[in-house]
Scaffold this active site. Structure first.
Site, PDB file in Angstrom:
ATOM      1  N   LYS A  36     -13.711  62.657  27.642  1.00 31.88           N
ATOM      2  CA  LYS A  36     -14.784  62.002  28.432  1.00 31.88           C
ATOM      3  C   LYS A  36     -13.997  60.807  29.423  1.00 31.88           C
ATOM      4  O   LYS A  36     -14.632  60.718  30.705  1.00 31.88           O
ATOM      5  CB  LYS A  36     -15.596  61.274  27.515  1.00 31.88           C
ATOM      6  CG  LYS A  36     -15.075  60.140  26.636  1.00 31.88           C
ATOM      7  CD  LYS A  36     -16.084  59.677  25.391  1.00 31.88           C
ATOM      8  CE  LYS A  36     -15.437  58.910  24.458  1.00 31.88           C
ATOM      9  NZ  LYS A  36     -15.816  59.101  23.262  1.00 31.88           N
ATOM     10  N   ARG A 131     -22.253  53.382  13.840  1.00 33.70           N
ATOM     11  CA  ARG A 131     -22.742  54.283  14.901  1.00 33.70           C
ATOM     12  C   ARG A 131     -23.459  55.397  14.411  1.00 33.70           C
ATOM     13  O   ARG A 131     -24.430  55.147  13.736  1.00 33.70           O
ATOM     14  CB  ARG A 131     -21.612  54.342  16.033  1.00 33.70           C
ATOM     15  CG  ARG A 131     -22.232  54.473  17.331  1.00 33.70           C
ATOM     16  CD  ARG A 131     -20.927  54.551  18.398  1.00 33.70           C
ATOM     17  NE  ARG A 131     -20.367  56.048  18.311  1.00 33.70           N
ATOM     18  CZ  ARG A 131     -19.368  56.316  19.049  1.00 33.70           C
ATOM     19  NH1 ARG A 131     -19.142  55.590  20.076  1.00 33.70           N
ATOM     20  NH2 ARG A 131     -18.794  57.681  18.977  1.00 33.70           N
TER      21      ARG A 131
HETATM   22  C1  LIG Z   1     -14.798  58.894  22.277  1.00 32.17           C
HETATM   23  C2  LIG Z   1     -14.785  59.656  21.071  1.00 32.17           C
HETATM   24  C3  LIG Z   1     -13.454  59.957  20.454  1.00 32.17           C
HETATM   25  C4  LIG Z   1     -12.214  59.620  21.105  1.00 32.17           C
HETATM   26  O1  LIG Z   1     -11.880  58.301  20.805  1.00 32.17           O
HETATM   27  P1  LIG Z   1     -10.362  57.917  21.266  1.00 32.17           P
HETATM   28  O2  LIG Z   1     -10.470  56.493  20.781  1.00 32.17           O
HETATM   29  O3  LIG Z   1     -10.666  57.998  22.923  1.00 32.17           O
HETATM   30  O4  LIG Z   1      -9.502  58.637  20.658  1.00 32.17           O
HETATM   31  C5  LIG Z   1     -13.714  60.580  19.407  1.00 32.17           C
HETATM   32  N1  LIG Z   1     -14.850  60.835  18.660  1.00 32.17           N
HETATM   33  C6  LIG Z   1     -15.971  60.532  19.226  1.00 32.17           C
HETATM   34  C7  LIG Z   1     -17.278  60.846  18.424  1.00 32.17           C
HETATM   35  C8  LIG Z   1     -16.066  59.835  20.508  1.00 32.17           C
HETATM   36  O5  LIG Z   1     -17.082  59.326  21.019  1.00 32.17           O
END
Ligand SMILES: *Cc1c(COP(=O)(O)O)cnc(C)c1O
Length: 377
Positions: A36, A131
């Site tokens: 993302k 969350r």
């Molecule tokens: C953004 C996201 C991640 C990745 O997180 P990082 O801290 O960038 O490694 C993993 N799982 C979910 C559900 C996310 O939304």
């Protein structure tokens, strides 16, 4: 050269991904690269895949579509609960999605039936960060209901910590995930192939020598791209922290008083920070602003101090020398600044090394990756 720009060093990103894949492989943990912060860049996706990453994940279907259209064929997961209005696209472009709502899963099954597919479901479990996630005591009921649906298959289970409330992944909550995994398997009599323990914040736990239990997958974004541990925003030993650099151009450079004059109220974005210095300073303005970056997430070279930012102007103090108009200043970024700058159409993305120049990796995992099995769908 065009400015502002992000200079993205694919070789460094590849190295970071490869290093984390190698460190996690002996624990039987595969890596899902989270795209993302790259807006679903096919170039970065390919660098990750060549580093031994098995699956790609993104929270937004638009980014996944972009990777598909860029020719990326690896298994992909939507790692945010799908919107009801998007289920057809989710089924079309991903092998599986992360889910917490039965209503959505029913719609996914309908959409998959229409598309003559079986869509994979990873159930997210709430373990304290508040969350996304199904509360553990509601899991059995959810699984039971999903088993009635014809075109979805439960592929695994996952959790996400440290995002909303900063809950640290540790021995206790990770053991709870393993326990829930074992309990579902013994209650329903089918295996959960994927046990996705979390994000970059899980690395410390995963590499600390702790028993990783049933966890066989982590979803990593920030740690690969920025070489940074999100729990304390410290560099991860052995990784590049400068794979991505933001470069902006100076459009005004003058000696100015450090203190504003006139009656002071709010500025365009709220209450301005009171200037710390008195007297005159060497001030420069860069042609970049809050529309493109999070100024709090920029790290300037050591002799430059960021003072304020408005929509289109970043005001800095240059400590030792004048920064002439037309000159450029490089910045390191945190995750928030990276997200925004990648998303800004005003910032060019410059690739410092094509992914095709990178060497494909050899298979590394001890346990066969369960995620790879989904790719045939
Ligand atoms: C953004 C996201 C991640 C990745 O997180 P990082 O801290 O960038 O490694 C993993 N799982 C979910 C559900 C996310 O939304």
């Amino acid at each position: 050269m065009i400015a502002p720009r992000l200079e993205i060093d694919l070789e460094k990103i590849h190295f970071n991904a490869r290093t984390l894949v190698k460190r996690l492989a002996p624990k039987g943990i595969s890596v899902t690269a989270v795209m993302k912060a790259t807006l679903g860049s096919p170039e970065i996706a390919n660098a990750f895949l060549m580093a031994g990453v098995k699956t790609l994940g993104d929270a937004r279907i638009e980014n996944i579509t972009r990777m598909r259209q860029g020719g990326v064929t690896a298994p992909m997961a939507l790692i945010r609960s799908p919107m009801c209005s998007q289920v057809a696209r989710v089924v079309k472009y991903t092998e599986f999605s992360f889910n917490t709502e039965l209503d959505v899963i029913r719609l996914l099954s309908d959409a998959a039936q229409k598309a003559k597919r079986v869509h994979g479901i990873v159930l997210m479990v709430e373990l304290g960060d508040l969350r996304e996630g199904i509360l553990p005591n509601a899991l059995n009921h959810t699984v039971q209901e999903i088993l009635r649906l014809p075109n979805v298959a439960i592929k695994g289970i996952g959790t996400n910590l440290a995002c909303r409330s900063g809950v640290v992944p540790d021995a206790a909550n990770m053991a709870a995930l393993s326990a829930v995994t074992n309990s579902i398997e013994s209650t329903f009599g089918f295996p959960l192939d994927i046990v996705s323990g979390g994000n970059s914040a899980n690395l410390h736990w995963a590499l600390s020598g702790a028993d990783t239990g049933r966890v066989n997958n982590l979803r990593l974004g920030e740690s690969i791209l920025l070489g940074c541990d999100p729990l304390h925003r410290k560099p991860i030993a052995g990784l590049h922290t400068d794979a991505i650099t933001l470069v902006a151009e100076v459009i005004e450079s003058k000696v100015k008083p450090s203190q504003p004059w006139g009656t002071i109220a709010q500025n365009a974005f709220g209450i301005p920070a009171a200037p710390k210095t008195v007297g005159h300073i060497q001030q420069a303005i860069l042609a970049i602003g809050r529309q493109d970056i999070d100024p709090a997430g920029l790290e300037a070279p050591h002799d430059i101090e960021i003072l304020e930012a408005s929509s289109d102007h970043l005001v800095v103090k240059t400590k030792r020398f004048t920064q002439p108009v037309g000159s450029e200043i490089p910045f390191q970024l945190n995750y928030s600044a990276l997200l925004r700058s990648m998303t800004s159409p005003f910032i060019s993305k410059i690739w410092k090394k094509r992914a095709t120049a990178l060497q494909p990796s050899l298979p590394l995992l001890k346990k066969a990756s369960p995620l790879a099995q989904l790719s045939g769908k």
